[in-house]
Design a protein around this motif. Structure first.
Motif, PDB file in Angstrom:
ATOM      1  N   GLY A  49     -19.030   4.436-106.164  1.00  0.00           N
ATOM      2  CA  GLY A  49     -19.081   3.749-107.233  1.00  0.00           C
ATOM      3  C   GLY A  49     -18.472   2.469-107.467  1.00  0.00           C
ATOM      4  N   ARG A  50     -18.318   1.787-106.149  1.00  0.00           N
ATOM      5  CA  ARG A  50     -17.750   0.392-106.059  1.00  0.00           C
ATOM      6  C   ARG A  50     -18.995  -0.444-106.128  1.00  0.00           C
ATOM      7  NH1 ARG A  50     -14.321   3.026-102.524  1.00  0.00           N
ATOM      8  NH2 ARG A  50     -12.240   3.050-103.189  1.00  0.00           N
ATOM      9  N   VAL A 105      -9.507  -6.771-112.924  1.00  0.00           N
ATOM     10  CA  VAL A 105     -10.663  -5.532-112.112  1.00  0.00           C
ATOM     11  C   VAL A 105     -11.828  -6.021-112.230  1.00  0.00           C
ATOM     12  CG1 VAL A 105      -8.842  -3.709-112.811  1.00  0.00           C
ATOM     13  CG2 VAL A 105     -10.731  -4.467-114.448  1.00  0.00           C
ATOM     14  N   ARG A 106     -12.747  -5.557-111.248  1.00  0.00           N
ATOM     15  CA  ARG A 106     -14.075  -5.932-111.252  1.00  0.00           C
ATOM     16  C   ARG A 106     -14.875  -5.441-112.376  1.00  0.00           C
ATOM     17  NH1 ARG A 106     -16.297  -5.118-105.381  1.00  0.00           N
ATOM     18  NH2 ARG A 106     -17.564  -6.730-106.067  1.00  0.00           N
ATOM     19  N   ALA A 107     -15.868  -6.121-113.290  1.00  0.00           N
ATOM     20  CA  ALA A 107     -16.378  -5.545-114.274  1.00  0.00           C
ATOM     21  C   ALA A 107     -17.783  -6.307-114.071  1.00  0.00           C
ATOM     22  CB  ALA A 107     -15.961  -6.066-115.549  1.00  0.00           C
ATOM     23  N   LEU A 108     -18.992  -5.490-114.811  1.00  0.00           N
ATOM     24  CA  LEU A 108     -20.053  -6.134-114.988  1.00  0.00           C
ATOM     25  C   LEU A 108     -20.498  -6.109-116.364  1.00  0.00           C
ATOM     26  CD1 LEU A 108     -22.709  -6.491-113.106  1.00  0.00           C
ATOM     27  CD2 LEU A 108     -23.467  -4.207-113.823  1.00  0.00           C
ATOM     28  N   ALA A 109     -21.013  -7.018-116.960  1.00  0.00           N
ATOM     29  CA  ALA A 109     -21.549  -7.202-118.429  1.00  0.00           C
ATOM     30  C   ALA A 109     -22.937  -6.428-118.483  1.00  0.00           C
ATOM     31  CB  ALA A 109     -21.753  -8.675-118.517  1.00  0.00           C
ATOM     32  N   LEU A 146     -19.991  -6.962-123.708  1.00  0.00           N
ATOM     33  CA  LEU A 146     -19.674  -5.360-123.118  1.00  0.00           C
ATOM     34  C   LEU A 146     -19.596  -5.268-121.926  1.00  0.00           C
ATOM     35  CD1 LEU A 146     -22.181  -3.589-126.112  1.00  0.00           C
ATOM     36  CD2 LEU A 146     -19.659  -3.895-126.276  1.00  0.00           C
ATOM     37  N   PHE A 147     -18.504  -4.712-121.373  1.00  0.00           N
ATOM     38  CA  PHE A 147     -18.058  -4.737-120.054  1.00  0.00           C
ATOM     39  C   PHE A 147     -18.101  -3.172-119.396  1.00  0.00           C
ATOM     40  CE2 PHE A 147     -17.182  -9.041-120.250  1.00  0.00           C
ATOM     41  CZ  PHE A 147     -17.707  -9.338-119.020  1.00  0.00           C
ATOM     42  N   ILE A 148     -18.527  -2.852-118.247  1.00  0.00           N
ATOM     43  CA  ILE A 148     -18.210  -1.868-117.767  1.00  0.00           C
ATOM     44  C   ILE A 148     -17.054  -2.034-116.473  1.00  0.00           C
ATOM     45  CG2 ILE A 148     -20.139  -1.510-116.418  1.00  0.00           C
ATOM     46  CD1 ILE A 148     -18.591   1.574-117.797  1.00  0.00           C
ATOM     47  N   THR A 149     -16.009  -1.353-116.283  1.00  0.00           N
ATOM     48  CA  THR A 149     -15.245  -1.981-114.966  1.00  0.00           C
ATOM     49  C   THR A 149     -15.287  -0.840-113.801  1.00  0.00           C
ATOM     50  OG1 THR A 149     -13.150  -0.823-115.721  1.00  0.00           O
ATOM     51  CG2 THR A 149     -13.691  -2.855-116.613  1.00  0.00           C
ATOM     52  N   GLU A 150     -15.022  -1.186-112.648  1.00  0.00           N
ATOM     53  CA  GLU A 150     -15.147  -0.404-111.548  1.00  0.00           C
ATOM     54  C   GLU A 150     -14.222   0.831-111.859  1.00  0.00           C
ATOM     55  OE1 GLU A 150     -16.014  -2.343-107.513  1.00  0.00           O
ATOM     56  OE2 GLU A 150     -13.967  -1.578-107.438  1.00  0.00           O
ATOM     57  N   PRO A 151     -12.910   0.699-112.138  1.00  0.00           N
ATOM     58  CA  PRO A 151     -12.271   2.031-112.386  1.00  0.00           C
ATOM     59  C   PRO A 151     -12.951   3.122-113.467  1.00  0.00           C
ATOM     60  CG  PRO A 151     -10.785   0.106-112.527  1.00  0.00           C
ATOM     61  CD  PRO A 151     -12.202  -0.609-112.419  1.00  0.00           C
ATOM     62  N   GLU A 152     -13.594   2.298-114.569  1.00  0.00           N
ATOM     63  CA  GLU A 152     -14.175   3.151-115.636  1.00  0.00           C
ATOM     64  C   GLU A 152     -15.346   3.803-114.906  1.00  0.00           C
ATOM     65  OE1 GLU A 152     -13.202   0.547-119.277  1.00  0.00           O
ATOM     66  OE2 GLU A 152     -15.407   0.401-118.314  1.00  0.00           O
TER      67      GLU A 152
END
Lengths: 498, 498
Positions: free
Chosen positions: B341-342, B356-360, B369-375
């Motif tokens: 999941g990384r 934290v690292r995130a993707l838009a 709207l972002f989703i983060t690596e911990p999510e």
């Protein structure tokens, strides 16, 4: 011990929940009830809510009140130690009730009070007319107030809580039943004379507005038509008429004379005006049968001396119907009145009161109880109406008095009349005395029987559709018989045995 | 056309009363009803009171609403022209309802609202604890307020009067059912875990405190135990599991994952924690499936461009469970995340947000709207919990995925997930696609079925005593499978088909 009352007390010990038995509380109760024969039990929501605490505070050992329903059962309460029931008769003039211990079937007490509707008119049809012109609600409320007052009184007198009354049966004529249920009475006196309901009605006391346990079962007897009410159906059950092999005659004397004739194969009923005479209402000294009322009279045929029997032996304050019957019969036997009810020369003690001839029954200090000649003659008109109605009714189905196996008498008359006196004056047919049975308040009695035995419910329902009403008002023979019946005992005494 | 709904509209023409037919109004109605197959009908007192006027104002031609009971029938109303019904699912998070025309069987609308109890705690056990420490009444009231609000909204939206709703079915988990009925919840979380009631409950809407016709029939589904509620029973009916010849697996994903496995001969069920991930609750942008929510995602494997599908095509405001499943699956397929999941080196557009690292997923003006690596990793824990639970549950009865005829998926997941995505990430077993059936809200669906077909009531009652609960919490195999399942799709992919 009652076989199957409308509400039963059941004591149960439930198994305790455990990791091996996680059955829910309500389901646990269902299982325990089923094991002792109560299958398909409905539990009202408010009792479901109380159940967990009731079970845990009692160590899962509870007492329950259960009412059988048309099918299955209904839980009425959790926790009580006693279960009482009330039977009630809604008369036009009086409301009567009887209190029962439903666990033992024992009758504990009986009381009556005046129906508060009397203030709207002593005649039921007057009340119906007032209901039709906007006074339905006050009339229905008056009846309910009377019923609740009677309930409170009988509970207080017997030191029981009204919340421990879990079943009640109510019998009344069609109009009283409609007022009680809050059903329109306006179509009853109008052709084609259709009541709202002739079926038996089951309610909770909460719905019925009665001050007993709000979940109590309230059963209202079915009517058989506009003129044949639940009180007659209840009386038929009490008299066992529907179980007789050969015809019996059942006479219920209240404000009207209601006559039922039949056996297990057929039953018909009719009603005629009796006038208030037979309830003691014709005389100024007329009074209901209660402590201080004269209910029997003896006159020494030699001395003419009058001896009165008084309820509870108190100083007499009036005379009831059975006292009047005795009085007229004794006056006639002693030669104080003639066949027409007029005082004879032998009535030495006759005085004039307000311009009419009168006889003193009793004197104490300055208080006197008189019966007047017009009062006696009014009474004879009533007794004539009653006898002729019985005669014509029996004849109308092709029978004669000699065919009648038993004559049952109930209502105001059936409490304590001297049958010998009633027969002597020609009020009841001259049948062998052992065939005459006094029933007391048969409507109340039948209501009590159903309260104690739900097995009778089916019988009552069947009856209400079987009993037929026979219209007698325009019978020409009636008038012929009536004219002779105004005399004592009758101008044609052989009719009394016919 | 519905075969036998819980409330039926019946039009009747009664014979007019006449001198030859003096049948009372209620009895006349009974006869007419019996002639069309309704025997043994109970008429509530308030309707008896209205009957004479209703009959005479309509020329004795009336429409009636009639509810079948366990035995016999009950009159619910006189005069209405339409009869509607509601099915309701009491979820811990959302309350959903569906509106039906009971005369045609047609489903008219479906709506849901947040359960107002959420303000007492999103977790049901928190609510139970608060109920046990004095807040039962406010919690029960909050649920009722939510139910009545939903009823009013769906009625207003469809321009029907809430008084024309004559039947309602209610399914919920054991705790929700207890709150709805006002039954103590305090014994449910304490050994030996006994609910107050696992039986089906019939109430009037008046007793239940619901703002539909006060005489309406309200049916509450039975529970099968503290951990198997009426919602599961209802879902089983909807999925037809109890009629299957060979085993099917039924997965209901809400706040928990509830798994049912069985066929016509046996049914067992179990529950495991799923975490809020699968309802879209793990991500900051998580949102329920409603207009403006992303529910599908495609990623171009070459360009890495992200295309989102949005409910009703609006500007996106968040993402729901099925969108998240699609997103993770597509990111993995496009090589943007690895098995753990990384984010990989190929994820060129990754930025840092709050450390934290995130993707838009989406950008519009200054809104992102972002989703983060911990999510993503939290999501993988949830999907792992779900898969391992399914795996171990099926194994525990000696079966394997290949023995399962069908996998039914319902709940938040069952509305619109892409099964291919769910299987690709190892959340659902890798079975032939034709064996996977999405049911939507199965609890609501089953409630609708019973609303339209009272013939199912018996089946539901039988089910509630047949379904057994299988305790899985302390299973050691579960932890082993779980550790591998945190990876995409699994460290041992052959398990997915096992």
């Amino acid at each position: 011990m009652s076989p199957s009352p409308l509400a039963e007390l059941v004591r149960l010990k439930l198994k305790l929940p455990s990791p091996a038995d996680k059955t829910a509380d309500v389901d646990r109760l269902f299982h325990a009830l089923k094991a002792v024969g109560y299958d398909d039990v409905t539990v009202p929501l408010e009792l479901m809510r109380r159940l967990p605490a009731e079970l845990r505070s009692s160590g899962f050992e509870v007492s329950l009140v259960i009412a059988p329903q048309a099918r299955g059962f209904r839980l009425l309460d959790i926790g009580p130690e006693a279960v009482y029931g009330l039977a009630m008769d809604l008369g036009s003039t009086n409301i009567a009730c009887a209190l029962y211990d439903l666990a033992t079937g024992e009758k504990l007490d009986e009381l009556d009070e005046v129906n508060p509707q009397v203030s709207f008119g002593s005649d039921v049809l007057t009340r119906v007319q007032r209901a039709m012109t906007g006074e339905f609600d006050p009339l229905a409320a008056a009846l309910k107030i009377g019923m609740n007052s009677l309930i409170r009184t009988i509970c207080r007198k017997n030191s029981i809580s009204d919340r421990t009354i879990y079943a009640m049966t109510v019998a009344g004529n069609t109009i009283m039943t409609h007022f009680f249920l809050g059903l329109e009475v306006g179509n009853i006196p109008l052709s084609p004379y259709t009541p709202v309901s002739n079926s038996p009605v089951f309610l909770s006391a909460g719905e019925a507005g009665l001050v007993i346990n709000s979940r109590a079962v309230v059963y209202t007897f079915p009517n058989a038509g506009s003129y044949v009410g639940g009180d007659i159906i209840s009386g038929i059950i009490f008299g066992g008429i529907n179980r007789e092999e050969s015809p019996v005659l059942f006479v219920d004397v209240g404000t009207n004379v209601e006559v039922t004739l039949g056996c297990k194969d057929w039953i018909m009923t009719g009603a005629g005006a009796a006038g208030p005479a037979l309830e003691g209402g014709v005389a100024a000294i007329g009074r209901k049968a209660e402590p201080g009322t004269i209910n029997s009279v003896r006159i020494d045929p030699v001395s003419g001396e009058i001896t009165v029997g008084v309820i509870d032996g108190l100083e007499p304050a009036g005379i009831c119907g059975s006292g009047l019957i005795d009085l007229v019969s004794e006056m006639f036997s002693a030669g104080l009145i003639d066949q027409t009810g007029r005082f004879t020369d032998q009535a030495h003690r006759v005085v004039s009161r307000d311009g009419v001839r009168a006889l003193a029954l009793h004197r104490a200090g300055d208080k006197e109880l008189f019966i007047t000649e017009p009062e006696i003659r009014n009474f004879l008109v009533s007794k004539a109406a009653m006898f002729s109605f019985l005669y014509v009714f029996v004849r109308s189905v092709g029978l004669a008095f000699r065919d009648i196996k038993k004559v049952l008498v109930s209502g105001a008359l059936g409490c304590g009349i001297n049958p010998e006196s009633a027969i002597k004056i020609g009020m009841l047919p001259d049948i062998p005395r052992e065939r005459l049975v006094l029933l007391g308040n048969s409507s109340l009695g039948g209501a009590g029987m159903v309260l104690l035995d739900r097995g009778l419910l089916e019988e009552v329902s069947l009856l209400s559709s079987r009993v037929t009403y026979r219209e007698m008002n325009e019978d020409s023979e009636l008038m012929n018989i009536l004219q002779g019946a105004i005399f004592i005992p009758h101008t044609e005494p052989e009719l009394l045995k016919a």
